[in-house]
Design a protein around this motif. Structure first.
Motif, mmCIF file in Angstrom:
data_model
loop_
_atom_site.group_PDB
_atom_site.id
_atom_site.type_symbol
_atom_site.label_atom_id
_atom_site.label_comp_id
_atom_site.label_asym_id
_atom_site.label_seq_id
_atom_site.Cartn_x
_atom_site.Cartn_y
_atom_site.Cartn_z
ATOM 1 N N LEU A 80 0.853 -1.188 0.000
ATOM 2 C CA LEU A 80 0.000 0.000 0.000
ATOM 3 C C LEU A 80 0.888 1.236 0.000
ATOM 4 N N THR A 81 0.467 2.260 -0.719
ATOM 5 C CA THR A 81 1.211 3.517 -0.765
ATOM 6 C C THR A 81 0.291 4.657 -0.333
ATOM 7 N N ALA A 82 0.689 5.375 0.718
ATOM 8 C CA ALA A 82 -0.098 6.497 1.227
ATOM 9 C C ALA A 82 0.100 7.730 0.351
ATOM 10 N N GLU A 83 -0.758 8.725 0.547
ATOM 11 C CA GLU A 83 -0.676 9.942 -0.265
ATOM 12 C C GLU A 83 0.657 10.651 -0.076
ATOM 13 N N ASP A 84 1.285 10.498 1.110
ATOM 14 C CA ASP A 84 2.572 11.154 1.344
ATOM 15 C C ASP A 84 3.760 10.319 0.866
ATOM 16 N N GLY A 85 3.461 9.179 0.199
ATOM 17 C CA GLY A 85 4.514 8.329 -0.342
ATOM 18 C C GLY A 85 4.954 7.198 0.565
ATOM 19 N N TYR A 86 4.480 7.188 1.820
ATOM 20 C CA TYR A 86 4.857 6.115 2.735
ATOM 21 C C TYR A 86 4.291 4.789 2.228
ATOM 22 N N GLN A 87 5.121 3.733 2.266
ATOM 23 C CA GLN A 87 4.701 2.428 1.780
ATOM 24 C C GLN A 87 4.787 1.385 2.892
ATOM 25 N N ALA A 88 3.845 0.453 2.883
ATOM 26 C CA ALA A 88 3.832 -0.658 3.832
ATOM 27 C C ALA A 88 3.565 -1.933 3.049
ATOM 28 N N LEU A 91 -5.196 -7.146 12.276
ATOM 29 C CA LEU A 91 -4.375 -7.035 13.475
ATOM 30 C C LEU A 91 -4.421 -5.590 13.931
ATOM 31 N N ASP A 92 -4.779 -5.364 15.174
ATOM 32 C CA ASP A 92 -5.008 -4.007 15.651
ATOM 33 C C ASP A 92 -3.785 -3.116 15.508
ATOM 34 N N ASP A 93 -2.593 -3.697 15.626
ATOM 35 C CA ASP A 93 -1.370 -2.902 15.502
ATOM 36 C C ASP A 93 -0.734 -3.031 14.121
ATOM 37 N N GLY A 94 -1.477 -3.564 13.166
ATOM 38 C CA GLY A 94 -0.935 -3.759 11.829
ATOM 39 C C GLY A 94 -0.945 -2.483 11.003
ATOM 40 N N GLU A 95 -0.102 -2.445 9.988
ATOM 41 C CA GLU A 95 -0.051 -1.305 9.074
ATOM 42 C C GLU A 95 -0.900 -1.536 7.829
ATOM 43 N N VAL A 96 -1.108 -2.796 7.454
ATOM 44 C CA VAL A 96 -1.809 -3.108 6.214
ATOM 45 C C VAL A 96 -3.171 -3.736 6.471
ATOM 46 N N SER A 97 -3.245 -4.702 7.393
ATOM 47 C CA SER A 97 -4.494 -5.436 7.567
ATOM 48 C C SER A 97 -5.675 -4.567 8.005
ATOM 49 N N PRO A 98 -5.512 -3.548 8.877
ATOM 50 C CA PRO A 98 -6.684 -2.726 9.220
ATOM 51 C C PRO A 98 -7.286 -2.037 7.994
ATOM 52 N N ARG A 118 -12.261 -0.790 -0.587
ATOM 53 C CA ARG A 118 -13.508 -0.807 -1.329
ATOM 54 C C ARG A 118 -13.222 -1.122 -2.799
ATOM 55 N N PRO A 119 -14.224 -1.609 -3.540
ATOM 56 C CA PRO A 119 -14.026 -1.832 -4.969
ATOM 57 C C PRO A 119 -13.490 -0.586 -5.657
ATOM 58 N N GLY A 120 -12.482 -0.781 -6.477
ATOM 59 C CA GLY A 120 -11.833 0.320 -7.173
ATOM 60 C C GLY A 120 -10.540 0.773 -6.534
ATOM 61 N N ASP A 121 -10.300 0.414 -5.266
ATOM 62 C CA ASP A 121 -9.056 0.800 -4.604
ATOM 63 C C ASP A 121 -7.871 0.087 -5.258
ATOM 64 N N GLN A 122 -6.749 0.789 -5.264
ATOM 65 C CA GLN A 122 -5.556 0.263 -5.924
ATOM 66 C C GLN A 122 -4.564 -0.284 -4.896
ATOM 67 N N VAL A 123 -3.975 -1.433 -5.218
ATOM 68 C CA VAL A 123 -2.898 -2.021 -4.424
ATOM 69 C C VAL A 123 -1.833 -2.499 -5.400
ATOM 70 N N GLU A 124 -0.710 -2.939 -4.860
ATOM 71 C CA GLU A 124 0.324 -3.560 -5.678
ATOM 72 C C GLU A 124 0.588 -4.963 -5.143
#
Length: 246
Positions: free
Chosen positions: A44-52, A74-81, A88-94
């Protein structure tokens, strides 16, 4: 890993499996295909460029340019939450993969086949069962899965249907905290006695796949080896903190 490249993916559908688990169907037109038991890296890539980046088991065979991943939040996860609560449908991932070639079962590998899963460790095992069903495989197969409660058990309706449709498949569940009101099956963690009752005994070199938290996997694998399973016929996949047990 050096030859693997990131490929674009688009979320097509998000299906609730449990309050903390969802299955995402992702369009991946450049995906090269995969085998049951392999996993995929999701970035996942955030709007500020941060990637997880996190890895998830592939839940089903590739179909029509899509892949499926089943994700536990996982409550402390960066990607799973995000994947469970927000995607949602249409969201982009790599996507990068498929990854792994050891924890893989296909009908040609034969059996008898024992699958043991703890919690979300059921996901790659379900992918194997889906291939087993699609191929109308005659490999005798037993699945033993552990969940804390019915609300946290993944794929139960589908697993029951697969077992009802296939005389070669047995599905056995154990609940460790809360069981259904009319439950007559196991009500404890997977232990040596349970494995003695469920695992293939007397068969010619049975094959076992064990997936779940590290402590769960190590205990089950050690018990199977002590029961006579050949070490090279026990394949394991671990996740989560050492000592975790569903």
């Amino acid at each position: 890993m050096g030859r693997l490249t990131w490929r674009p993916g688009t979320v097509l559908e998000s299906v609730t499996e449990t309050p903390r688990v969802k299955t995402l169907t992702i369009a991946a037109p450049e995906w090269p295909g995969h085998r049951p038991g392999q996993h995929v890296d999701v970035r996942l890539t955030a709007e500020d460029g941060y990637q997880a980046v996190r890895s998830y088991s592939l839940a089903a065979p590739a179909s029509n340019g899509t892949v499926m991943v089943t994700v536990e939040r996982l409550d402390d996860g960066e990607v799973s939450p995000y994947l469970v609560d927000e995607a949602r449908p249409g969201d982009q991932v790599e996507l990068r993969g498929p990854v792994g070639g050891y924890f893989v079962w296909e009908p040609a590998l034969g059996g008898p086949l024992l699958l043991v899963g703890g919690g979300s460790g059921i996901v790659p095992l379900a992918a194997m069962l889906r291939v087993h069903a699609a191929a109308a495989s005659d490999v005798p197969t037993r699945l033993l899965f552990s969940a804390r409660s019915p609300d946290e058990a993944i794929f139960t309706a589908e697993l029951d249907r697969l077992a009802a449709d296939d005389l070669q498949l047995q599905v056995i569940a154990t609940y460790t905290r809360e069981a259904p009101a009319d439950w007559t099956g196991y009500r404890r963690r997977v232990d040596r006695e349970m494995l003695e009752e469920v695992a293939w005994r007397g068969a010619d070199r049975p094959l076992a796949f064990v997936c779940g938290p590290t402590g769960f996997v190590e205990t089950v694998a050690a018990d199977l080896e002590q029961m006579g399973y050949a070490g090279d016929r026990i394949r394991t996949e671990r996740f989560g903190p050492t000592g975790g047990t569903p």
